[in-house]
Design an enzyme around this catalytic site. Structure first.
Site, PDB file in Angstrom:
ATOM      1  N   GLU A  47       0.829  -1.153   0.093  1.00 39.66           N
ATOM      2  CA  GLU A  47      -0.025   0.037   0.044  1.00 39.66           C
ATOM      3  C   GLU A  47       0.907   1.280  -0.078  1.00 39.66           C
ATOM      4  OE1 GLU A  47      -3.455   0.102   2.324  1.00 39.66           O
ATOM      5  OE2 GLU A  47      -3.205   1.967   2.914  1.00 39.66           O
ATOM      6  N   TYR A  75      -6.577   6.913  -1.010  1.00 39.26           N
ATOM      7  CA  TYR A  75      -7.484   8.090  -1.260  1.00 39.26           C
ATOM      8  C   TYR A  75      -7.702   8.938  -0.189  1.00 39.26           C
ATOM      9  CZ  TYR A  75     -11.627   9.844  -3.764  1.00 39.26           C
ATOM     10  OH  TYR A  75     -12.491  10.872  -4.275  1.00 39.26           O
ATOM     11  N   ALA A  84      -9.685  11.052   2.582  1.00 40.88           N
ATOM     12  CA  ALA A  84     -11.103  11.190   3.050  1.00 40.88           C
ATOM     13  C   ALA A  84     -11.619  12.439   2.508  1.00 40.88           C
ATOM     14  CB  ALA A  84     -11.199  10.935   4.508  1.00 40.88           C
ATOM     15  N   ARG A 105     -15.393   3.879   3.771  1.00 42.21           N
ATOM     16  CA  ARG A 105     -15.948   4.894   4.217  1.00 42.21           C
ATOM     17  C   ARG A 105     -15.266   6.153   4.117  1.00 42.21           C
ATOM     18  NH1 ARG A 105     -18.111   5.978   9.970  1.00 42.21           N
ATOM     19  NH2 ARG A 105     -15.950   6.737  10.014  1.00 42.21           N
ATOM     20  N   HIS A 133     -13.286  -1.361  15.252  1.00 46.32           N
ATOM     21  CA  HIS A 133     -13.076   0.113  14.628  1.00 46.32           C
ATOM     22  C   HIS A 133     -13.025   1.195  15.622  1.00 46.32           C
ATOM     23  CE1 HIS A 133     -14.567   3.833  12.353  1.00 46.32           C
ATOM     24  NE2 HIS A 133     -13.462   3.484  11.776  1.00 46.32           N
TER      25      HIS A 133
HETATM   26  P1  FAD Z   1     -17.293   1.335   7.612  1.00 47.18           P
HETATM   27  O1  FAD Z   1     -17.229  -0.192   7.173  1.00 47.18           O
HETATM   28  O2  FAD Z   1     -18.458   2.075   6.953  1.00 47.18           O
HETATM   29  O3  FAD Z   1     -17.234   1.346   9.205  1.00 47.18           O
HETATM   30  C1  FAD Z   1     -17.210   2.781   9.823  1.00 47.18           C
HETATM   31  C2  FAD Z   1     -17.762   2.389  11.130  1.00 47.18           C
HETATM   32  O4  FAD Z   1     -19.354   2.493  11.132  1.00 47.18           O
HETATM   33  C3  FAD Z   1     -17.536   1.157  11.960  1.00 47.18           C
HETATM   34  O5  FAD Z   1     -17.447   1.498  13.459  1.00 47.18           O
HETATM   35  C4  FAD Z   1     -18.469   0.061  11.485  1.00 47.18           C
HETATM   36  O6  FAD Z   1     -18.870  -0.713  12.703  1.00 47.18           O
HETATM   37  C5  FAD Z   1     -19.800   1.127  11.595  1.00 47.18           C
HETATM   38  N1  FAD Z   1     -20.730   0.622  10.408  1.00 47.18           N
HETATM   39  C6  FAD Z   1     -20.388   0.392   9.152  1.00 47.18           C
HETATM   40  N2  FAD Z   1     -21.553  -0.081   8.638  1.00 47.18           N
HETATM   41  C7  FAD Z   1     -22.643   0.437   9.352  1.00 47.18           C
HETATM   42  C8  FAD Z   1     -23.946   0.502   9.061  1.00 47.18           C
HETATM   43  N3  FAD Z   1     -24.427   0.049   7.978  1.00 47.18           N
HETATM   44  N4  FAD Z   1     -24.643   0.702  10.191  1.00 47.18           N
HETATM   45  C9  FAD Z   1     -24.291   1.181  11.282  1.00 47.18           C
HETATM   46  N5  FAD Z   1     -23.155   1.218  11.560  1.00 47.18           N
HETATM   47  C10 FAD Z   1     -22.073   0.888  10.562  1.00 47.18           C
HETATM   48  N6  FAD Z   1      -8.891   5.897   4.860  1.00 47.18           N
HETATM   49  C11 FAD Z   1      -8.724   7.020   3.954  1.00 47.18           C
HETATM   50  O7  FAD Z   1      -9.221   7.851   4.189  1.00 47.18           O
HETATM   51  N7  FAD Z   1      -8.103   6.480   2.594  1.00 47.18           N
HETATM   52  C12 FAD Z   1      -7.563   5.438   2.461  1.00 47.18           C
HETATM   53  O8  FAD Z   1      -7.341   5.172   1.214  1.00 47.18           O
HETATM   54  C13 FAD Z   1      -8.013   4.397   3.400  1.00 47.18           C
HETATM   55  N8  FAD Z   1      -7.446   2.965   3.194  1.00 47.18           N
HETATM   56  C14 FAD Z   1      -7.580   2.125   4.230  1.00 47.18           C
HETATM   57  C15 FAD Z   1      -7.338   0.809   3.846  1.00 47.18           C
HETATM   58  C16 FAD Z   1      -7.251  -0.243   5.069  1.00 47.18           C
HETATM   59  C17 FAD Z   1      -6.980  -1.660   4.635  1.00 47.18           C
HETATM   60  C18 FAD Z   1      -8.027   0.112   6.254  1.00 47.18           C
HETATM   61  C19 FAD Z   1      -8.054  -0.984   7.258  1.00 47.18           C
HETATM   62  C20 FAD Z   1      -8.330   1.296   6.581  1.00 47.18           C
HETATM   63  C21 FAD Z   1      -8.180   2.379   5.460  1.00 47.18           C
HETATM   64  N9  FAD Z   1      -8.553   3.610   5.642  1.00 47.18           N
HETATM   65  C22 FAD Z   1      -8.445   4.667   4.685  1.00 47.18           C
HETATM   66  C23 FAD Z   1      -9.212   4.280   6.901  1.00 47.18           C
HETATM   67  C24 FAD Z   1     -10.611   4.143   7.012  1.00 47.18           C
HETATM   68  O9  FAD Z   1     -11.011   4.980   5.989  1.00 47.18           O
HETATM   69  C25 FAD Z   1     -11.305   4.386   8.290  1.00 47.18           C
HETATM   70  O10 FAD Z   1     -10.806   3.522   9.379  1.00 47.18           O
HETATM   71  C26 FAD Z   1     -12.665   4.870   8.472  1.00 47.18           C
HETATM   72  O11 FAD Z   1     -13.018   5.628   9.618  1.00 47.18           O
HETATM   73  C27 FAD Z   1     -13.805   3.485   8.156  1.00 47.18           C
HETATM   74  O12 FAD Z   1     -13.696   3.115   6.915  1.00 47.18           O
HETATM   75  P2  FAD Z   1     -14.548   1.795   6.732  1.00 47.18           P
HETATM   76  O13 FAD Z   1     -14.693   1.834   5.256  1.00 47.18           O
HETATM   77  O14 FAD Z   1     -14.008   0.706   7.422  1.00 47.18           O
HETATM   78  O15 FAD Z   1     -15.979   2.144   7.270  1.00 47.18           O
END
Ligand code: FAD
Length: 287
Positions: free
Chosen positions: A17, A49, A51, A107, A149
């Site tokens: 990455e 990418y 946020a 997200r 998370h």
């Molecule tokens: P989600 O899966 O949407 O989860 C976010 C929170 O909401 C969690 O607490 C979850 O339990 C809760 N949740 C999820 N779905 C629901 C639902 N339907 N209803 C209610 N609650 C829900 N960040 C960046 O800015 N750019 C990047 O390129 C980037 N790359 C990453 C790559 C990896 C492999 C990892 C592990 C993280 C990365 N991040 C990146 C960080 C990530 O964007 C953050 O951790 C962010 O806060 C959560 O993103 P997520 O996609 O896990 O969100």
């Protein structure tokens, strides 16, 4: 090509990455680093990418450049908070036309000080996964959190939310960095128990220095074990070359983690390279 194709029995898939550097000199350094890492024949490189779309163009341009100049399979990250459906479609379809169809769907962090949630067609990553499936033609990776998370009320709720992303069509899970393998093994056990069957690829960050890793772990909520903290602190305080001494502690720890992970049959390792080749190379050579 799907992400899941990389993770076959008897094979260990590496992925690297990287993030968009601030200037052209940084991009040139990064491309050079990736060319050095190419000897390890990674399954793919992924480009992060910012946020709220803060690196929208930079990520696109860098992903295309990495792909063109290194010939490595390239995935791009996309964060959906603050995004509108049509602009997501335009962006991802453009990249797909250029040959990039592997997406790490996220997200993203909600910026503080915006006054609540920004206007967005998406609230959670599972909605982005569903939308990408609707657009069609992408393989999707999503983020998983061995320690839970940072916003989740508890690990179980977070895991249920991970399942939503997998049920929506994610092909693999890549984990957030962790420094204690027990968190990963426990996470995988719990995920399998609730029916998450896709590959769960551990994310490993070879630490470069104490200050940086303290900042990263504070932001993402991963724990920095006390003994590792102490070894980094000692390297910083007592060595004539603290930068190299801390880097070595980072490599030693990551190598120990990877040896155990590989010994217990992980499908691959996703390295958070911090845009550098040295530590990741040292760990892979050590393996
Ligand atoms: P989600 O899966 O949407 O989860 C976010 C929170 O909401 C969690 O607490 C979850 O339990 C809760 N949740 C999820 N779905 C629901 C639902 N339907 N209803 C209610 N609650 C829900 N960040 C960046 O800015 N750019 C990047 O390129 C980037 N790359 C990453 C790559 C990896 C492999 C990892 C592990 C993280 C990365 N991040 C990146 C960080 C990530 O964007 C953050 O951790 C962010 O806060 C959560 O993103 P997520 O996609 O896990 O969100």
């Amino acid at each position: 090509m799907k992400f899941s194709d990389f993770y076959q029995p008897g094979r260990l898939a590496y992925s690297f990455e990287v993030y968009p550097p601030k200037d052209e000199a940084g991009v040139l350094n990064l491309i050079a680093a990736l060319k050095r890492l190419a000897v390890f024949r990674p399954a793919f490189v992924s480009v992060t990418y910012g946020a709220m779309g803060t690196t929208r163009d930079l990520t696109r341009d860098l992903a295309l450049r990495v792909y063109a100049e290194t010939k490595l399979t390239t995935a791009f990250h996309f964060t959906c908070i603050g995004a509108a459906r049509q602009s997501v479609r335009t962006y991802v379809e453009h990249l797909k036309k250029e040959g990039l169809d592997l997406v790490v769907a996220l997200r993203g962090d909600i910026p503080s000080g915006v006054g609540g949630r920004p206007k967005s067609d998406f609230q959670y990553a599972n909605e982005l996964v569903s939308y990408l499936k609707e657009i069609d033609g992408f393989s999707i990776a999503v983020a998983g959190y061995p320690e839970g998370h940072i916003e989740a009320p508890d690990k179980e709720t977070d895991l249920t939310n991970l399942k939503r992303k997998v049920d929506a069509g994610a092909d693999i899970v890549i984990t957030q960095l962790f420094f204690d393998n027990r968190d990963y093994f426990d996470f995988v056990d719990r995920a399998r128990r609730i029916g998450i069957a896709v590959p769960i690829v551990p994310g490993i960050m070879p630490i470069l220095n104490l200050k940086q890793i303290e900042k990263i772990t504070t932001m993402c909520g991963a724990a920095l074990p006390q003994d590792l903290h102490d070894r980094l602190e000692a390297a910083q305080a007592t060595s004539s070359n603290p930068t190299e001494a801390m880097r070595k502690v980072g490599v030693e720890h990551a190598l120990r983690q990877c040896r155990e992970l590989v010994g217990r049959g992980v499908p691959g390792i996703h390295f958070y390279t911090l845009n550098r080749s040295e530590s990741t190379s040292d760990v892979i050579r050590g393996l």
